[in-house]
Design an enzyme around this catalytic site. Structure first.
Site, short mmCIF file in Angstrom:
data_model
loop_
_atom_site.label_atom_id
_atom_site.label_comp_id
_atom_site.label_asym_id
_atom_site.label_seq_id
_atom_site.Cartn_x
_atom_site.Cartn_y
_atom_site.Cartn_z
N THR A 126 0.57 -0.87 -0.27
CA THR A 126 -0.12 -0.36 0.18
C THR A 126 0.78 1.14 0.17
OG1 THR A 126 -2.00 -1.35 0.73
CG2 THR A 126 -2.28 0.75 1.01
N GLU A 127 0.13 2.20 -0.33
CA GLU A 127 0.89 3.43 -0.44
C GLU A 127 -0.19 4.53 -0.14
OE1 GLU A 127 3.31 3.67 -4.77
OE2 GLU A 127 4.12 2.25 -3.69
N GLY A 129 -0.78 6.77 -2.28
CA GLY A 129 -1.63 8.12 -3.55
C GLY A 129 -2.29 6.44 -4.09
N ARG A 243 -6.38 -13.67 3.29
CA ARG A 243 -7.83 -12.66 2.99
C ARG A 243 -8.62 -14.11 4.27
NH1 ARG A 243 -7.85 -9.83 -2.05
NH2 ARG A 243 -7.18 -7.89 -2.07
N PHE A 338 -25.36 -3.94 26.45
CA PHE A 338 -24.89 -3.05 27.32
C PHE A 338 -25.35 -1.95 27.82
CE2 PHE A 338 -20.76 -5.32 28.78
CZ PHE A 338 -21.13 -6.39 28.44
N GLU A 363 -6.28 -5.50 4.46
CA GLU A 363 -5.67 -6.70 3.37
C GLU A 363 -7.20 -6.47 2.32
OE1 GLU A 363 -4.65 -9.70 3.86
OE2 GLU A 363 -3.73 -9.69 5.75
N GLY A 364 -7.31 -5.52 1.43
CA GLY A 364 -8.16 -4.95 0.40
C GLY A 364 -9.35 -4.48 1.09
N1 COS Z 1 -4.40 -14.61 -8.88
C1 COS Z 1 -3.33 -14.03 -9.88
N2 COS Z 1 -3.80 -13.33 -10.78
C2 COS Z 1 -4.49 -12.06 -10.82
C3 COS Z 1 -5.03 -12.21 -9.73
C4 COS Z 1 -5.36 -13.24 -8.86
N3 COS Z 1 -6.11 -13.59 -7.82
N4 COS Z 1 -6.31 -11.37 -9.39
C5 COS Z 1 -5.84 -10.57 -10.29
N5 COS Z 1 -4.73 -11.17 -11.24
C6 COS Z 1 -3.88 -10.76 -12.67
C7 COS Z 1 -5.08 -10.69 -13.82
O1 COS Z 1 -5.24 -12.29 -13.90
C8 COS Z 1 -4.73 -10.23 -14.35
O2 COS Z 1 -2.81 -10.81 -15.78
P1 COS Z 1 -3.04 -10.08 -17.16
O3 COS Z 1 -1.97 -9.10 -16.50
O4 COS Z 1 -2.48 -11.00 -16.88
O5 COS Z 1 -4.37 -9.92 -17.46
C9 COS Z 1 -3.58 -8.80 -13.76
O6 COS Z 1 -3.88 -9.42 -12.37
C10 COS Z 1 -4.76 -7.21 -13.42
O7 COS Z 1 -5.58 -8.33 -12.95
P2 COS Z 1 -6.63 -6.94 -13.01
O8 COS Z 1 -7.51 -6.28 -14.43
O9 COS Z 1 -8.31 -7.01 -12.09
O10 COS Z 1 -5.96 -5.12 -11.71
P3 COS Z 1 -7.36 -4.12 -11.52
O11 COS Z 1 -6.08 -3.18 -11.85
O12 COS Z 1 -8.19 -4.23 -11.96
O13 COS Z 1 -7.18 -4.68 -9.77
C11 COS Z 1 -7.65 -5.23 -8.03
C12 COS Z 1 -7.49 -5.67 -9.15
C13 COS Z 1 -9.02 -3.92 -7.41
C14 COS Z 1 -8.48 -6.35 -7.24
C15 COS Z 1 -6.84 -5.49 -6.62
O14 COS Z 1 -6.01 -3.96 -7.23
C16 COS Z 1 -6.85 -5.30 -5.65
O15 COS Z 1 -7.15 -5.73 -5.13
N6 COS Z 1 -6.65 -3.92 -4.89
C17 COS Z 1 -6.26 -4.17 -3.34
C18 COS Z 1 -5.36 -4.21 -2.47
C19 COS Z 1 -5.25 -4.77 -1.24
O16 COS Z 1 -6.39 -5.49 -1.05
N7 COS Z 1 -4.24 -4.06 -0.64
C20 COS Z 1 -4.17 -4.29 0.74
C21 COS Z 1 -2.78 -4.65 0.91
S1 COS Z 1 -2.55 -5.53 2.29
S2 COS Z 1 -3.31 -4.40 3.84
#
Ligand code: COS
Length: 382
Positions: A126-127, A129, A243, A338, A363-364
């Site tokens: 996470t960043e 921005g 998750r 309570f 975690e999202g």
């Molecule tokens: N496993 C493997 N590959 C995955 C995947 C998964 N679960 N989810 C996506 N990918 C791959 C896709 O297949 C795609 O690959 P290609 O470039 O080969 O087509 C690529 O990753 C991009 O996927 P997508 O188009 O779904 O990306 P988006 O930018 O639309 O974003 C979300 C997807 C929103 C799901 C993602 O940005 C996300 O999970 N954000 C939340 C982050 C998070 O949880 N942060 C918390 C950090 S820990 S506190």
């Protein structure tokens, strides 16, 4: 036939975690929450008992537990304190990219020391921005000969001020979005790596959270995980694994809220009888019990799915999203049961609400979980 019973081995694992949680964590939970103290002595004891690094296989000195086993432990720990649990399981999140993408030589280099000694690791995705839009991260990695140079800043990083190792996601080319991202393993000793000061948080106050700055940090090519451009998918595969335990963590908080509310309802009298005999309170308790039960079953089901070798993207997002929404609601209803006392810090339930809130965000965020769920779901209709 699905089998919902726990084997004697699973029961004894759960009992061991329960005993640790009740004897070592519960007595300090309120104090650590009040003073935002990071109780390292408790984390060291958790490590000594094998309650950290749950996902690291035995060949590297870990316990190599199944995800279901991990979830049983996490629920018990979270029943005692959500914040401590977040810090205890943060190594699982930070080490998961290594488990998924490191070469055998890299695994031997990084993993055993975490199991033989108490060390913390942090997952740096996470960043400031770019939280939910993980593909838009801005921390740069520039290749210079046999090294990369990292520049940028991460935020909301669990355990960062105390970690000795960081798994870091950075982009070689922001214009390439997710296809430009690579993952790196960076030691605390790396010149130019600076964790920020502890954030003052609403809940999870026994856990430590800060920024991490990278100013010209040099990382040998040998410390890159997987290939250039594979970092984003690695982050997603990591979160698929981690998750589900957040579902367990939320379930633990919700179970604690239900237990407090039910005990209080049996004791507290109004209109000449315990409030547990009033239908208004019974309906609350019944709804809370349903939410806890459903959270646990969804979490177990997601863990079972992933333990069977399936990806579990859909199931883990459902478990995390449902259980965290449920935990917030159950904690809220516990406070309502309570009454005015529930709002006071002297009683244990307001902490549960504050701790539950974070499970909807980290975690999202749950909005992202719903995006993931809808995408996975719609694939089946296309
Ligand atoms: N496993 C493997 N590959 C995955 C995947 C998964 N679960 N989810 C996506 N990918 C791959 C896709 O297949 C795609 O690959 P290609 O470039 O080969 O087509 C690529 O990753 C991009 O996927 P997508 O188009 O779904 O990306 P988006 O930018 O639309 O974003 C979300 C997807 C929103 C799901 C993602 O940005 C996300 O999970 N954000 C939340 C982050 C998070 O949880 N942060 C918390 C950090 S820990 S506190």
């Amino acid at each position: 036939m699905p089998d919902f019973s726990l084997s004697p081995e699973l029961e004894s694992l759960r009992d061991m975690a329960r005993k640790f949680a009740r004897t070592e964590m519960v007595p300090h939970a309120a104090e650590c929450d009040r003073s935002a103290r990071f109780p390292e002595e408790i984390y060291r004891k958790a490590h000594a008992l094998g309650l950290m690094n749950l996902n690291v296989p035995a060949e590297f000195g870990g316990t190599g537990l199944s995800l279901l086993e991990q979830c049983l432990i996490v629920e018990e720990l979270a029943y005692a304190c959500g914040g401590m649990t977040t810090s205890i399981i943060a190594n699982c999140l930070a080490l998961e990219p290594i488990l998924l993408a490191a070469s055998p030589e890299q695994k031997q280099r990084y993993l055993p020391s975490f199991c033989s000694e108490y060390h913390l690791a942090s997952f740096c995705l996470t960043e400031p921005g770019g939280g939910s839009d993980a593909g838009a991260l801005r921390t740069r990695a520039r290749r210079e000969g046999e090294e990369y140079v990292l520049d940028g800043e991460k935020c909301f990083i669990t355990n960062a001020p105390h970690a000795s190792l960081y798994t870091v996601f950075a982009t070689l080319d922001p214009a390439a979005r997710h296809r430009g991202i690579a993952a790196f393993v960076v030691p605390r000793s790396a010149k130019g790596l600076t964790p920020g000061k502890d954030e003052e948080k609403m809940g999870h106050r026994a856990s430590s959270t800060s920024t991490v700055r990278f100013d010209g940090v040099r990382v040998p090519v040998a410390d890159r995980l997987g290939a250039e451009g594979e970092g984003f998918a690695l982050a997603m595969r990591t979160l698929d694994q981690t998750r589900t335990p957040i579902g367990a963590l939320a379930t633990g908080i919700a179970q604690a809220a239900l237990d407090h509310a039910a005990r209080y309802a049996l004791k507290r009298e109004t209109f000449g009888k315990p409030i547990a005999e009033h239908q208004a309170i019974q309906i609350k308790l019944a709804n809370m019990a349903q939410a806890v039960h459903a959270s646990r079953l969804l979490t177990w089901h997601a863990a079972w799915t992933i333990d069977r070798g399936q990806k579990g993207t859909l199931e883990s997002s459902i478990a995390k999203c449902f259980a965290s929404d449920a935990a917030l609601h159950v904690a809220d209803e516990a406070i309502q049961t309570f009454g005015g006392y529930g709002y006071m810090k002297e009683y244990p339930v307001e902490k549960l609400l504050r701790d539950a809130k974070l499970t909807q965000i980290y975690e999202g965020a749950n909005e992202i979980q719903r995006t993931v769920i809808a995408r996975e779901l719609l694939r089946g209709y296309a």
